[in-house]
Design a protein around this motif. Structure first.
Motif, PDB file in Angstrom:
ATOM      1  N   ALA A 285      29.285  33.754  55.197  1.00 17.64           N
ATOM      2  CA  ALA A 285      29.830  34.491  56.341  1.00 17.64           C
ATOM      3  C   ALA A 285      31.312  34.175  56.539  1.00 17.64           C
ATOM      4  O   ALA A 285      32.123  35.071  56.809  1.00 17.64           O
ATOM      5  CB  ALA A 285      29.039  34.157  57.603  1.00 17.64           C
TER       6      ALA A 285
ATOM      7  N   ALA B 113      25.511  37.773  53.428  1.00 18.81           N
ATOM      8  CA  ALA B 113      25.122  36.514  54.070  1.00 18.81           C
ATOM      9  C   ALA B 113      23.614  36.317  53.949  1.00 18.81           C
ATOM     10  O   ALA B 113      23.130  35.204  53.691  1.00 18.81           O
ATOM     11  CB  ALA B 113      25.553  36.508  55.532  1.00 18.81           C
TER      12      ALA B 113
ATOM     13  N   ARG C 131      24.284  30.637  54.237  1.00 24.04           N
ATOM     14  CA  ARG C 131      24.620  31.778  55.096  1.00 24.04           C
ATOM     15  C   ARG C 131      25.964  31.551  55.783  1.00 24.04           C
ATOM     16  O   ARG C 131      26.819  32.445  55.808  1.00 24.04           O
ATOM     17  CB  ARG C 131      23.524  32.011  56.136  1.00 24.04           C
ATOM     18  CG  ARG C 131      23.908  33.027  57.208  1.00 24.04           C
ATOM     19  CD  ARG C 131      22.816  33.249  58.228  1.00 24.04           C
ATOM     20  NE  ARG C 131      21.813  34.165  57.716  1.00 24.04           N
ATOM     21  CZ  ARG C 131      21.940  35.487  57.735  1.00 24.04           C
ATOM     22  NH1 ARG C 131      23.035  36.051  58.220  1.00 24.04           N
ATOM     23  NH2 ARG C 131      20.991  36.252  57.260  1.00 24.04           N
ATOM     24  N   ARG C 132      26.151  30.364  56.348  1.00 24.17           N
ATOM     25  CA  ARG C 132      27.404  30.086  57.056  1.00 24.17           C
ATOM     26  C   ARG C 132      28.598  30.132  56.112  1.00 24.17           C
ATOM     27  O   ARG C 132      29.654  30.675  56.457  1.00 24.17           O
ATOM     28  CB  ARG C 132      27.324  28.721  57.745  1.00 24.17           C
ATOM     29  CG  ARG C 132      26.400  28.681  58.952  1.00 24.17           C
ATOM     30  CD  ARG C 132      26.653  27.424  59.783  1.00 24.17           C
ATOM     31  NE  ARG C 132      26.447  26.217  58.997  1.00 24.17           N
ATOM     32  CZ  ARG C 132      25.280  25.584  58.903  1.00 24.17           C
ATOM     33  NH1 ARG C 132      24.223  26.063  59.544  1.00 24.17           N
ATOM     34  NH2 ARG C 132      25.167  24.479  58.187  1.00 24.17           N
TER      35      ARG C 132
END
Length: 233
Positions: free
Chosen positions: A218, A112, A214-215
């Motif tokens: 993840a 991430a 990142r989201r």
């Protein structure tokens, strides 16, 4: 329904509905909550309790059927039954829960973070072409080569951070994760979902959206983690 079944067959999150449904079903099977030879709850009831569509539930059940864990029977006393005996564990040493958690936690932090870092850089034309090429290779990969192409895409994202140390660390954790992934079956619905998630991750990186990258990464990693926990823990 038994209290333990209530705990296992609780609503899943929308982002990885298929993977988490497989995880919940495998937990019920591996923990003996629904023992070999016994029938899973009815499809309508199970879909309602898990908070998923019947299409998603059927995909999960079909995947477990293909992997040898359940069978569907027709007729008045039909339904989905846990196979007796269950499939033998794939070759390899036993994976302890702390080891699995350690690998998944390290992977989540590194990958991430790598996606976020890559999205925050001003990527050159060659780096952008490489990401798109690796994405296309992974999307078009056959089952036999999927793990390798998937690994190469994730490593390309690490390389796009410009950090040799991060790339080396991610390569190490990827080796650990691949050893675990080799212990579980390849599920076509999961691969299709993963490809969609890869598209989103790369789109966010190329669009210069660190938070979005990142989201997206993840959520992608969470789906894989659900399958690993379901089959191995």
């Amino acid at each position: 329904m038994m209290p333990l079944q209530d705990a296992l067959f609780r609503p899943v999150r929308a982002g990885n509905a298929f993977e988490e449904t497989v995880e919940r079903l495998m937990q019920a099977i591996r923990l003996g909550v629904v023992p070999p030879g016994e029938r899973l709850p009815a499809e309508r009831e199970l879909a309602t309790r898990l908070g998923v569509s019947r299409v998603t539930l059927r995909e999960a059940i079909r995947s477990l059927q293909d992997a040898g864990y359940v069978e569907s029977r027709r007729g008045r006393y039909g339904g989905t039954f846990v196979n007796d005996p269950l499939p033998a564990t794939r070759p390899g040493r036993l994976v302890e829960a702390p080891e699995l958690l350690d690998a998944l936690t390290l992977r989540a932090v590194l990958e991430a973070g790598a996606a976020e870092s890559a999205a925050g850089r001003a990527l050159g034309p060659a780096e952008r072409r490489d990401l798109r090429a690796r994405l296309a290779e992974c999307s078009g990969a056959s089952l036999d080569e999927y793990r390798r192409k998937d690994s190469r895409l994730h490593l390309a994202i690490a390389e796009a951070t410009g950090s040799a140390s991060l790339t080396a660390a991610l390569a190490d954790v990827r080796m650990r994760v691949n050893e675990l992934l080799d212990r579980i079956p390849l599920l076509p619905p999961n691969l299709a979902h993963s490809n969609d998630q890869h598209d989103l991750v790369v789109d966010r990186i190329l669009g210069g959206d660190p938070d979005g990258a990142r989201r997206a990464m993840a959520e992608h990693l969470a789906g894989t983690a659900s399958l690993l926990r379901g089959f191995l823990s």
